[in-house]
Every structure is written in structure tokens, then in C-alpha cells.
Design a protein around this motif. Structure first.
Motif, PDB file in Angstrom:
ATOM      1  N   HIS A 231       0.706  -1.300   0.219  1.00  0.00           N
ATOM      2  CA  HIS A 231       0.117   0.047   0.200  1.00  0.00           C
ATOM      3  C   HIS A 231       0.949   1.103  -0.016  1.00  0.00           C
ATOM      4  O   HIS A 231       0.115   1.992  -0.362  1.00  0.00           O
ATOM      5  CB  HIS A 231      -0.755  -0.111   0.788  1.00  0.00           C
ATOM      6  CG  HIS A 231      -1.817  -1.126   1.415  1.00  0.00           C
ATOM      7  ND1 HIS A 231      -1.794  -1.962   1.430  1.00  0.00           N
ATOM      8  CD2 HIS A 231      -2.748  -0.984   0.259  1.00  0.00           C
ATOM      9  CE1 HIS A 231      -2.412  -2.966   0.934  1.00  0.00           C
ATOM     10  NE2 HIS A 231      -4.135  -2.074   0.777  1.00  0.00           N
ATOM     11  N   ASN A 232       2.108   0.987   0.810  1.00  0.00           N
ATOM     12  CA  ASN A 232       2.603   2.294   0.607  1.00  0.00           C
ATOM     13  C   ASN A 232       4.112   2.100   1.110  1.00  0.00           C
ATOM     14  O   ASN A 232       4.488   1.602   1.711  1.00  0.00           O
ATOM     15  CB  ASN A 232       2.202   2.944   1.839  1.00  0.00           C
ATOM     16  CG  ASN A 232       2.467   4.867   2.122  1.00  0.00           C
ATOM     17  OD1 ASN A 232       3.845   4.625   1.902  1.00  0.00           O
ATOM     18  ND2 ASN A 232       2.171   5.636   2.130  1.00  0.00           N
ATOM     19  N   SER A 233       4.908   1.951   0.158  1.00  0.00           N
ATOM     20  CA  SER A 233       6.698   1.023  -0.135  1.00  0.00           C
ATOM     21  C   SER A 233       7.831   2.722  -0.014  1.00  0.00           C
ATOM     22  O   SER A 233       8.656   2.121   1.424  1.00  0.00           O
ATOM     23  CB  SER A 233       6.843   0.856  -1.278  1.00  0.00           C
ATOM     24  OG  SER A 233       6.912   1.957  -1.783  1.00  0.00           O
ATOM     25  N   THR A 234       7.222   3.536   0.668  1.00  0.00           N
ATOM     26  CA  THR A 234       7.656   4.894   0.806  1.00  0.00           C
ATOM     27  C   THR A 234       7.636   4.612   2.538  1.00  0.00           C
ATOM     28  O   THR A 234       8.402   4.219   3.697  1.00  0.00           O
ATOM     29  CB  THR A 234       7.412   5.835   0.313  1.00  0.00           C
ATOM     30  OG1 THR A 234       7.714   6.289  -0.561  1.00  0.00           O
ATOM     31  CG2 THR A 234       8.414   7.242   1.224  1.00  0.00           C
ATOM     32  N   LEU A 235       6.818   4.673   3.226  1.00  0.00           N
ATOM     33  CA  LEU A 235       6.435   4.617   4.546  1.00  0.00           C
ATOM     34  C   LEU A 235       7.163   3.222   5.616  1.00  0.00           C
ATOM     35  O   LEU A 235       7.599   2.970   6.112  1.00  0.00           O
ATOM     36  CB  LEU A 235       5.020   4.799   5.170  1.00  0.00           C
ATOM     37  CG  LEU A 235       4.291   4.828   6.590  1.00  0.00           C
ATOM     38  CD1 LEU A 235       5.230   5.490   7.178  1.00  0.00           C
ATOM     39  CD2 LEU A 235       2.984   4.611   6.574  1.00  0.00           C
ATOM     40  N   CYS A 236       6.736   1.717   4.210  1.00  0.00           N
ATOM     41  CA  CYS A 236       7.420   0.569   4.942  1.00  0.00           C
ATOM     42  C   CYS A 236       8.548   1.055   5.068  1.00  0.00           C
ATOM     43  O   CYS A 236       9.114   0.110   6.119  1.00  0.00           O
ATOM     44  CB  CYS A 236       6.416  -0.691   3.587  1.00  0.00           C
ATOM     45  SG  CYS A 236       6.535  -1.579   4.332  1.00  0.00           S
ATOM     46  N   PHE A 272       6.018   1.533  17.047  1.00  0.00           N
ATOM     47  CA  PHE A 272       5.921   1.725  16.052  1.00  0.00           C
ATOM     48  C   PHE A 272       5.136   0.941  14.824  1.00  0.00           C
ATOM     49  O   PHE A 272       4.564   2.336  13.751  1.00  0.00           O
ATOM     50  CB  PHE A 272       7.274   1.039  15.467  1.00  0.00           C
ATOM     51  CG  PHE A 272       8.294   2.151  15.975  1.00  0.00           C
ATOM     52  CD1 PHE A 272       8.596   3.190  15.716  1.00  0.00           C
ATOM     53  CD2 PHE A 272       9.665   1.385  17.016  1.00  0.00           C
ATOM     54  CE1 PHE A 272      10.181   4.046  15.925  1.00  0.00           C
ATOM     55  CE2 PHE A 272      10.421   2.580  17.354  1.00  0.00           C
ATOM     56  CZ  PHE A 272      10.847   3.770  17.070  1.00  0.00           C
ATOM     57  N   LEU A 273       4.325   0.327  14.820  1.00  0.00           N
ATOM     58  CA  LEU A 273       3.446  -0.379  14.201  1.00  0.00           C
ATOM     59  C   LEU A 273       2.069   0.464  14.072  1.00  0.00           C
ATOM     60  O   LEU A 273       1.228   0.345  13.127  1.00  0.00           O
ATOM     61  CB  LEU A 273       3.506  -1.693  14.174  1.00  0.00           C
ATOM     62  CG  LEU A 273       4.306  -2.383  13.390  1.00  0.00           C
ATOM     63  CD1 LEU A 273       4.158  -4.295  14.279  1.00  0.00           C
ATOM     64  CD2 LEU A 273       4.956  -2.159  12.591  1.00  0.00           C
ATOM     65  N   LYS A 274       1.825   0.678  15.704  1.00  0.00           N
ATOM     66  CA  LYS A 274       0.296   1.315  15.802  1.00  0.00           C
ATOM     67  C   LYS A 274       0.456   3.009  14.988  1.00  0.00           C
ATOM     68  O   LYS A 274      -0.476   3.534  15.046  1.00  0.00           O
ATOM     69  CB  LYS A 274       0.420   2.175  16.666  1.00  0.00           C
ATOM     70  CG  LYS A 274      -0.319   0.373  17.381  1.00  0.00           C
ATOM     71  CD  LYS A 274      -0.427   1.092  19.226  1.00  0.00           C
ATOM     72  CE  LYS A 274      -0.866  -0.594  19.627  1.00  0.00           C
ATOM     73  NZ  LYS A 274      -1.167  -0.376  20.955  1.00  0.00           N
ATOM     74  N   THR A 275       1.739   3.539  14.816  1.00  0.00           N
ATOM     75  CA  THR A 275       2.036   4.683  13.997  1.00  0.00           C
ATOM     76  C   THR A 275       1.730   5.176  12.995  1.00  0.00           C
ATOM     77  O   THR A 275       1.305   5.781  12.341  1.00  0.00           O
ATOM     78  CB  THR A 275       3.437   5.502  15.180  1.00  0.00           C
ATOM     79  OG1 THR A 275       3.777   5.700  16.381  1.00  0.00           O
ATOM     80  CG2 THR A 275       3.947   7.375  14.816  1.00  0.00           C
ATOM     81  N   ARG A 277       0.582   2.907  11.414  1.00  0.00           N
ATOM     82  CA  ARG A 277      -1.118   2.751  10.777  1.00  0.00           C
ATOM     83  C   ARG A 277      -1.757   4.038  11.292  1.00  0.00           C
ATOM     84  O   ARG A 277      -2.613   4.144  10.191  1.00  0.00           O
ATOM     85  CB  ARG A 277      -1.457   1.982  11.803  1.00  0.00           C
ATOM     86  CG  ARG A 277      -3.244   1.201  11.319  1.00  0.00           C
ATOM     87  CD  ARG A 277      -3.733  -0.263  12.825  1.00  0.00           C
ATOM     88  NE  ARG A 277      -2.971  -0.838  12.693  1.00  0.00           N
ATOM     89  CZ  ARG A 277      -3.060  -1.487  13.751  1.00  0.00           C
ATOM     90  NH1 ARG A 277      -4.260  -2.270  14.647  1.00  0.00           N
ATOM     91  NH2 ARG A 277      -2.372  -2.785  13.827  1.00  0.00           N
ATOM     92  N   THR A 278      -1.826   5.026  11.761  1.00  0.00           N
ATOM     93  CA  THR A 278      -2.327   6.183  11.390  1.00  0.00           C
ATOM     94  C   THR A 278      -1.837   7.042  10.556  1.00  0.00           C
ATOM     95  O   THR A 278      -3.114   7.987   9.645  1.00  0.00           O
ATOM     96  CB  THR A 278      -1.638   6.806  12.991  1.00  0.00           C
ATOM     97  OG1 THR A 278      -0.715   7.445  12.217  1.00  0.00           O
ATOM     98  CG2 THR A 278      -2.781   6.446  14.238  1.00  0.00           C
ATOM     99  N   LYS A 279      -0.920   6.568  10.299  1.00  0.00           N
ATOM    100  CA  LYS A 279       0.259   7.378   8.735  1.00  0.00           C
ATOM    101  C   LYS A 279      -0.748   7.298   7.727  1.00  0.00           C
ATOM    102  O   LYS A 279      -1.042   7.014   6.049  1.00  0.00           O
ATOM    103  CB  LYS A 279       1.256   7.421   8.285  1.00  0.00           C
ATOM    104  CG  LYS A 279       2.303   8.922   9.551  1.00  0.00           C
ATOM    105  CD  LYS A 279       3.568   8.280   9.894  1.00  0.00           C
ATOM    106  CE  LYS A 279       3.474   8.851  10.563  1.00  0.00           C
ATOM    107  NZ  LYS A 279       5.253   9.480  10.815  1.00  0.00           N
TER     108      LYS A 279
END
Length: 280
Positions: A231-236, A272-275, A277-279
């Protein structure tokens, strides 16, 4: 559960056994006819007398019974001193007689302390306490066995302890206090071994369970990262830079069974995973 300190009679029993045993040895055997042989025995008897006297006095003081035996201890000390004087004068035959008489006074002192009944009560209490400890161990071992966990070594130790406790009970009924106390001591040692073996086993079981949970946690994190990458490679990629060092440290902590550290790292990873998810 604490099986290490259940047996409280060791000191008291040693006190009685020491005094009575040496009295029996020194009075029941005929004095050696050889002068040299008699003189060789005297120093050992004197040492035995001193050890027995110290133990008797220590017990009397701890139980506020010193006044009960002062008369007999005084007579015993006087006889022991006479024995020493005779021994130093090379009159070993008479010295042997005096030291026997001193032991006889210690025997009277022990009798007046009422140690026989006290020791019997302590033996009975120890048997009851150790039987209870064995039952508690058996209960835990039975649950582990029902879960198909191998516990044969522990079961054998508990069975051995129970047999020795039954023997101790029989010996007590026969009036064999020293043998009963020894059987109790051996039973306690068996239960100590069973207890430590059980602790080690439970620790291994806990470690295996936590290792399995840790593996599942890492797998779940990777699944989340894979979904995020689609869904979002950059964020990943940004998230991986932060999480991968933590995952490595987490795995290292798990391998070293540093569970507290592993838990703290897992909390950071989840945060970190929760943070992230909010993005999304």
C-alpha cells in the motif's frame, strides 16, 4: 513451597545421639587391659565429652533450661577434670573410669532436659511436613504427566522420599530415633532434588512457550510489513529502518532468554507499528 528448611530436628537430635552414643561406648565395653591402649582412648573420650557438653549447654540455653541441668553439668565437669588430672599423671585406668562417670552425668542431664519427647515430636512434625510437600509435588507432576511431559525422574525421587518417610515412621515406632532422623534427612534430600528438577523443567517449559510466542510475534510483524509495502512502500521502508534493528535485538534477547528485555523491545516495535497505521 519450601522443602529446604522443613527438617528442624537435626541439631537437637545430634545433641542427644552424641551424648548417649559416647556414654554407651565408654561404659559398655570393658576397659582394655593394656595400659597403652587405655591411654590412647582417653583423649578421644575427652574430646567427645567436650562436644557433647557444648551441645547440651547450647540447647539448654536456647530453651531456657540451663537451671535444670546445672547440677549434673557441674558434677560432670568435676569428674572430667579429675579424669584429666589422672590422665596427666599417667593413671589412665582411673581416668577412664572418671570420664565414664562424667558421661553418665551428661546422660542424666539429657534425660532431665526431656529431649526424648521433644525429638519425637519434631520427627513426627517433620514426617507430616515432608509428606505434605511430597503431595504438593505429586499434584504438579501429575498435571505435567497428563500433558505428556516426561517427569519420570521427578516421580522416582518423590517415590523414594515417600518410602523413606514410611521407614522413618516405622523406626520412630520402634524407638530408633537416630535411624528415623537419618531416614527423614535422606527423604528431605530426595524432595530437594525433586523440587529443583521440577523448577528446571518448568523453566524449560516456560522458555519453550515464550520462544513459540516470540516466533509468532516476529511472523506477525513481517505480515504487517508486507501488507504495508503493497500500500505504501515509502512508509514501509521508513518503518523497516526503525523496526529491523529492534527485531534483531528482540531475537537476540529471545535466544539468550532475556525475557524482560525481549518484552520491552516488543513494546517498542508495536508502538512503531501503531504509529505507522495512523499514517496510512
Amino acid at each position: 513451597m519450601n522443602v529446604k528448611h522443613i527438617l528442624g530436628l537435626v541439631f537437637v537430635f545430634t545433641l542427644l545421639a552424641s551424648a548417649l552414643t559416647f556414654v554407651q561406648v565408654s561404659t559398655s565395653q570393658p576397659a582394655p587391659q593394656n595400659h597403652k591402649s587405655i591411654c590412647q582412648v582417653i583423649p578421644r573420650l575427652r574430646q567427645a565429652y567436650e562436644r557433647s557438653r557444648q551441645r547440651i549447654m547450647r540447647y539448654a540455653e536456647e530453651h531456657d533450661k540451663k537451671a535444670v541441668i546445672e547440677e549434673y553439668i557441674s558434677k560432670a565437669d568435676q569428674l572430667a577434670q579429675e579424669a584429666r588430672t589422672l590422665y596427666e599423671s599417667d593413671n589412665c585406668a582411673e581416668a577412664a573410669k572418671k570420664i565414664r562417670e562424667a558421661f553418665a552425668q551428661l546422660k542424666v542431664a539429657v534425660k532431665n532436659l526431656g529431649l526424648g519427647g521433644d525429638i519425637k515430636r519434631k520427627i513426627v512434625a517433620s514426617i507430616i511436613n515432608l509428606k505434605r510437600a511430597a503431595q504438593q509435588l505429586e499434584s504438579i507432576v501429575e498435571r505435567l504427566e497428563n500433558a505428556s511431559i516426561p517427569v519420570s525422574v521427578i516421580k522416582d525421587l518423590i517415590e523414594s522420599a515417600n518410602k523413606k518417610l514410611d521407614i522413618a515412621k516405622e523406626l520412630l515406632q520402634e524407638g530408633k530415633l537416630r535411624e528415623a532422623a537419618q531416614a527423614i534427612k535422606e527423604a528431605q534430600e530426595d524432595l530437594d532434588k525433586a523440587y529443583h528438577a521440577l523448577r528446571e523443567l518448568l523453566s524449560k517449559i516456560r522458555s519453550l512457550r515464550l520462544e513459540r510466542m516470540a516466533k509468532q510475534f516476529v511472523e506477525r510483524v513481517n505480515v504487517i510489513l508486507d501488507k504495508l509495502a503493497r500500500h505504501n512502500s515509502t512508509l514501509c521502508n521508513e518503518l523497516k529502518e526503525k523496526i529491523e534493528p529492534l527485531l534483531s535485538a528482540f531475537q537476540k534477547a529471545v535466544n539468550e532468554h532475556q525475557w524482560g528485555k525481549a518484552r520491552a523491545l516488543a513494546v517498542q516495535i508495536v508502538r512503531f507499528l501503531k504509529t505507522a497505521r495512523t499514517k496510512t
